[in-house]
Write a protein that holds these residues in place. Structure first.
Motif, PDB file in Angstrom:
ATOM      1  N   MET A   1       0.841  -1.188   0.000  1.00 20.63           N
ATOM      2  CA  MET A   1       0.000   0.000   0.000  1.00 20.63           C
ATOM      3  C   MET A   1       0.880   1.244   0.000  1.00 20.63           C
ATOM      4  O   MET A   1       1.874   1.308   0.718  1.00 20.63           O
ATOM      5  N   SER A   2       0.527   2.226  -0.803  1.00 18.90           N
ATOM      6  CA  SER A   2       1.318   3.443  -0.887  1.00 18.90           C
ATOM      7  C   SER A   2       1.192   4.261   0.389  1.00 18.90           C
ATOM      8  O   SER A   2       0.252   4.116   1.159  1.00 18.90           O
ATOM      9  N   THR A   3       2.163   5.148   0.594  1.00 21.70           N
ATOM     10  CA  THR A   3       2.201   5.997   1.783  1.00 21.70           C
ATOM     11  C   THR A   3       1.457   7.307   1.513  1.00 21.70           C
ATOM     12  O   THR A   3       1.440   7.809   0.381  1.00 21.70           O
ATOM     13  N   LEU A   4       0.843   7.853   2.551  1.00 20.81           N
ATOM     14  CA  LEU A   4       0.194   9.155   2.458  1.00 20.81           C
ATOM     15  C   LEU A   4       1.098  10.180   3.144  1.00 20.81           C
ATOM     16  O   LEU A   4       1.343  10.106   4.341  1.00 20.81           O
ATOM     17  N   HIS A 118      -5.416  13.855  12.103  1.00 22.98           N
ATOM     18  CA  HIS A 118      -6.747  13.520  11.612  1.00 22.98           C
ATOM     19  C   HIS A 118      -6.662  12.498  10.483  1.00 22.98           C
ATOM     20  O   HIS A 118      -7.419  11.505  10.465  1.00 22.98           O
ATOM     21  N   LEU A 119      -5.729  12.707   9.549  1.00 23.54           N
ATOM     22  CA  LEU A 119      -5.550  11.757   8.440  1.00 23.54           C
ATOM     23  C   LEU A 119      -5.044  10.416   8.951  1.00 23.54           C
ATOM     24  O   LEU A 119      -5.408   9.360   8.414  1.00 23.54           O
ATOM     25  N   GLN A 120      -4.210  10.441   9.975  1.00 27.29           N
ATOM     26  CA  GLN A 120      -3.725   9.189  10.554  1.00 27.29           C
ATOM     27  C   GLN A 120      -4.873   8.402  11.184  1.00 27.29           C
ATOM     28  O   GLN A 120      -4.939   7.165  11.063  1.00 27.29           O
ATOM     29  N   ALA A 121      -5.793   9.107  11.825  1.00 29.97           N
ATOM     30  CA  ALA A 121      -6.945   8.437  12.435  1.00 29.97           C
ATOM     31  C   ALA A 121      -7.895   7.874  11.387  1.00 29.97           C
ATOM     32  O   ALA A 121      -8.516   6.816  11.589  1.00 29.97           O
ATOM     33  N   GLN A 125      -4.938   1.637   8.708  1.00 33.47           N
ATOM     34  CA  GLN A 125      -4.208   0.528   8.095  1.00 33.47           C
ATOM     35  C   GLN A 125      -3.141   1.005   7.117  1.00 33.47           C
ATOM     36  O   GLN A 125      -2.522   0.182   6.435  1.00 33.47           O
ATOM     37  N   ARG A 126      -2.936   2.300   7.051  1.00 30.53           N
ATOM     38  CA  ARG A 126      -2.029   2.849   6.050  1.00 30.53           C
ATOM     39  C   ARG A 126      -0.956   3.700   6.736  1.00 30.53           C
ATOM     40  O   ARG A 126      -1.205   4.313   7.774  1.00 30.53           O
TER      41      ARG A 126
END
Length: 456
Positions: A1-4, A118-121, A125-126
């Motif tokens: 899975m790609s990283t954000l 917020h994006l981490q929450a 799974q990413r």
């Protein structure tokens, strides 16, 4: 899975086209970053140009996208190129308002960290990573619960400064005691030796070779997987190199003089501690080649200072006079070179006119084309790789560039020894036959300076 990846403002100021370094991953630009870029782009600073370039790069990506696509993400392609699988999006203030606030929203850094959390929450799974060059911001983000916080290291070529190429290789024992198979040939006054490639580790073009018996010195002129061709310089001959009355005090200065006085080497990089003689050697060689030998028409001296863009305009006089406070190291060196003259001030004035020495600000180097000159760039450890590229590409036909710096004296808030532009060009140019790099090992300024360098 790609990283954000969530990018901080200082990443885009450090490298305006940084978004294209994440093409196989997804990138989020917080609205706060756009607001900060907007405030910076109109400042009377060199960083304003980087802000404008970053804004234009984002506009190129989003210009045909609808508001819904911008929030969801558009393909991260540069000039319509294929193969980029990542997407880039903008995090709006409305989306951030839904998040749990770990910090108060009165500071831009706090809003960016809140958005990253917020994006981490939302993506448990990413891998979600905040990328910033601000050390304190990285500490705050980790303390707030951000699992992945990284520095921007796309332009970092080495992981440890101890791995930086020194420009020379010191052999233990006698060189000829270790070489069993050697082919020698004479070309005019020069003697070339061809030896097996395994004699020294990781050979580079124009890398010097010396042994600790003080009997052999050479420079690599060609190499392949099997053989190494070296130019025999001679240890005593290297130590006898001199310019403008200055002679080397150690073998490292001898190697530096050899590179500085060679007109076939277009770029010389001198790195080393304070008091190792970088500025003195460079100025002595410059005067020798301009005044005595007439190889170059003039000497252009420039350097980077963190506050120069703000302060230089308030100083009186011409550009040279404005630059004088920051280039005092150069005038101090000229005084040393002429201290025994009957009238030191008259000699300095005469030489500065004879050598056509010009003091220039790095802010005004962009867009120029410098021909038949010797350009001396001092304190370049405070420049980024893109800033150094701007200066190097100004050098035209018949121009030699000398870059001096000390990686332990970096003043920039966002540079370290491994991310400095000085480190970058040392690694990028180490196999270019028109460049040479020498680490000046040892402090020769005074015993006081030598003790301070070793013990403080």
């Amino acid at each position: 899975m790609s990283t954000l990846f969530i990018l901080d403002t200082n990443v885009l100021l450090h490298e305006p086209l940084a978004i294209y370094s994440f093409q196989e991953h997804d990138v989020v630009i917080p609205m706060t970053v756009l607001e900060e870029l907007d405030r910076i782009k109109d400042r009377q600073k060199d960083v304003a140009r980087d802000a404008r370039v970053a804004i234009r790069s984002l506009e190129d990506v989003f210009k045909d996208a609808s508001p819904e696509q911008i929030i969801k993400g558009v393909a991260l392609r540069r000039n319509g190129q294929e193969g980029a699988s990542g997407r880039i999006s903008i995090q709006t203030e409305q989306e951030l308002a839904k998040a749990n606030q770990s910090f108060s929203s009165d500071e831009p850094d706090n809003r960016i960290i809140n958005g990253a959390l917020h994006l981490q929450a939302l993506n448990p799974q990413r891998k979600v990573a905040l990328v910033t060059k601000d050390i304190n911001m990285r500490l705050k983000a980790k303390g707030a619960g951000m699992q992945h916080v990284e520095d921007y290291r796309t332009d970092q070529l080495i992981d440890d400064i101890s791995l930086l190429a020194k420009g020379f290789y010191e052999l233990e024992g006698s060189f000829w005691g270790r070489v069993k198979d050697c082919k020698s040939e004479t070309q005019g006054r020069e003697t070339l030796h061809t030896i097996p490639n395994g004699i020294i580790e990781s050979a580079h073009i124009n890398q010097y070779i010396v042994d600790d018996t003080q009997s052999f010195a050479a420079r690599v002129v060609a190499h392949n997987e099997k053989e190494l061709q070296i130019l025999d310089l001679g240890y005593e001959k290297l130590m006898s190199r001199h310019a403008w009355g200055v002679r080397p005090k150690n073998i490292y200065q001898g190697m530096a003089f050899d590179a500085l006085l060679d007109p076939n080497i277009d770029l010389v990089i001198l790195n080393g501690p304070a008091g190792s003689g970088k500025t003195l050697l460079a100025m002595a060689a410059a005067l020798e080649m301009v005044v005595e030998k007439g190889i170059y028409d003039k000497i252009i001296v420039t350097r980077n200072t963190p506050e120069i863009a703000e302060s230089i305009g308030f100083l009186p006089g011409t550009e040279e006079e404005k630059m004088a406070p920051w280039l005092a190291a150069i005038t101090d060196t000229l005084e040393v070179l002429h201290k025994h003259d009957e009238s030191m001030q008259s000699s300095m004035a005469y030489i500065m006119e004879k050598a056509n020495i010009q003091f220039k600000s790095v802010n005004f180097m962009r867009g120029r084309s410098i021909q038949h000159s010797l350009v001396f760039l001092d304190e370049c450890q405070n420049l980024t790789s893109s800033q150094l590229k701007t200066i190097i590409t100004r050098c035209g036909e018949g121009t030699k560039l000398v870059c001096c710096g000390n990686l332990s004296q970096i003043d920039s808030n966002y540079l370290t020894a491994v991310t400095s532009g000085l480190t970058y060009i040392v690694e990028r140019f180490k196999d270019f036959d028109g460049s040479a790099n020498v680490y000046l090992n040892g402090v020769v300024r005074s015993r006081l300076a030598s003790f301070a360098e070793a013990n403080l």
